[in-house]
Scaffold this motif. Structure first.
Motif, PDB file in Angstrom:
ATOM      1  N   LEU A  29       9.943   2.467  -2.860  1.00 50.59           N
ATOM      2  CA  LEU A  29      11.281   2.954  -2.550  1.00 50.59           C
ATOM      3  C   LEU A  29      11.511   4.336  -3.160  1.00 50.59           C
ATOM      4  O   LEU A  29      12.071   5.227  -2.516  1.00 50.59           O
ATOM      5  CB  LEU A  29      12.298   1.959  -3.122  1.00 50.59           C
ATOM      6  N   GLY A  37       9.215  -2.999  -2.898  1.00 46.71           N
ATOM      7  CA  GLY A  37       9.168  -2.700  -4.329  1.00 46.71           C
ATOM      8  C   GLY A  37       9.808  -1.359  -4.632  1.00 46.71           C
ATOM      9  O   GLY A  37       9.829  -0.446  -3.804  1.00 46.71           O
ATOM     10  N   LEU A  38      10.339  -1.242  -5.840  1.00 51.80           N
ATOM     11  CA  LEU A  38      10.997  -0.004  -6.239  1.00 51.80           C
ATOM     12  C   LEU A  38      10.023   1.171  -6.218  1.00 51.80           C
ATOM     13  O   LEU A  38      10.407   2.305  -5.963  1.00 51.80           O
ATOM     14  CB  LEU A  38      11.600  -0.162  -7.644  1.00 51.80           C
ATOM     15  N   GLY A  39       8.751   0.902  -6.488  1.00 47.77           N
ATOM     16  CA  GLY A  39       7.748   1.969  -6.495  1.00 47.77           C
ATOM     17  C   GLY A  39       7.678   2.671  -5.147  1.00 47.77           C
ATOM     18  O   GLY A  39       7.777   3.902  -5.066  1.00 47.77           O
TER      19      GLY A  39
END
Lengths: 231, 231
Positions: free
Chosen positions: B203, B199-201
């Motif tokens: 990342l 997930g971008l979180g």
């Protein structure tokens, strides 16, 4: 001068009415099946007037693509709020996107289905719009990564790939949401936040991303167990 | 009987050669620009023979779509390994997908660009294949969620949305990877794992998903800082 201006206004208004009718007809019937008779009737004008204003079915369709693309990109840009934390930015941008596609299902069908199905000229038109949106999302992710100060090494090419993935996921979800009765824009945005922000890894472990409380608009089915933002 | 069988084999072989030539021509030139002369020449047969075997340009293109769709779905199904933990399953499925699209760029262009650009009949053909893949991915995610035992409440409709997002992201990344020099299948799969699994979180916080060590095939550019699997 005054007379000219008064004459111009109705033309612009009538042209928008023709485009409204065309987007609805192309979106619901498809480009091939849509007839100029039907579009003229729905717009409340004569068929020759449609040809006079918009020239041909091809040009009318191109005008529809351009108008709907402009409306969508403006809605997404207006939804992005650079001052917010990265997850809130993404949430507000996605909410703006899905709200727009849910409210304008015919416009979305013109852009994402019809424009790509009926030849290379229309497909090139929509590919250019898509490239612009991917570039915009790439900059948003880069800015968010820079603000996070944690990973200055996240290379631009990797970010381009992430932006492609995000745009592709959003497009697919918008198609699905518009075809699935009862899915709200907020639900679609929450599904994509869970997918793209929290990630499937957190999701499998029962850690959901939950939307902020301050903009409730009807609750979210299918998002359970989360009590705070993940990430 | 023996004689009939010997005669049949060459026809099947020649047909595959024609399809090879057609996929290459349609993929590289596009459906409209591709000529039957060119396809026949590339296949090393006469044009009348192509018409005799495949009937028309439309039928030839449909045969290309079906063959390439079958090859792609078989590759993805073979790549999924139900016994593995969920992230490893996803990794192996995505690696199989991107390996196939990278090795068969013309086949991928036929499926994901050409088939959708040239009319509703071909578009319907590819929509059916896509629906099958989404259903397959939905079952994989449901099974993984059940195995995790953490969230038996993850509703099927929410999972359908996640599957749509995943398939849409993978399609967009495959287009991007094939158009971007130097991106390997492994890199594409790792980008999508970072996007969809970590997930971008995570990342943004510098927590990457890293591929398992046991199947290295050349290292990954642009994935730094990860020391273990996230999630």
């Amino acid at each position: 001068m005054g007379a000219v201006k008064t004459k111009r206004m109705p033309r612009a208004v009538r042209e928008q009415q023709m485009l409204d009718a065309a987007v609805r007809t192309f979106g619901q019937r498809g480009y091939m099946a849509a007839s100029m008779d039907e579009i003229a009737e729905l717009a409340g004008v004569s068929k020759p007037l449609v040809y006079l204003y918009l020239n041909s079915k091809e040009d009318l369709f191109t005008a529809c693509i351009r108008r709907e693309a402009k409306a969508l990109t403006e809605a997404v840009r207006a939804g992005a709020r650079p001052g917010l934390p990265a997850d809130r930015q993404l949430w507000s941008g996605l909410t703006a996107f899905f709200t727009h596609t849910a409210r304008h299902p015919d416009g979305w069908a013109v852009l994402h289905l019809q424009a790509r199905t009926h030849g290379e000229v229309f497909a090139a038109e929509i590919a250019a719009v898509r490239a612009e949106i991917v570039a915009f999302v790439t900059q948003l992710i880069l800015a968010a990564a820079r603000e996070a100060h944690r990973d200055p090494d996240l290379p631009e090419r990797e970010v381009s790939g992430l932006a492609e993935a995000l745009v592709g996921a959003a497009e697919a979800l918008a198609d699905w949401a518009n075809a699935t009765p009862g899915v709200t824009a907020r639900q679609s945005a929450a599904t994509l936040m869970n997918f793209a922000w929290a990630g499937l890894g957190d999701l499998m472990a029962g850690r959901h991303w939950t939307p902020p409380d301050d903009d409730t608009d009807g609750g979210i089915h299918g998002i359970h167990g989360g009590t705070g933002q993940v990430g």
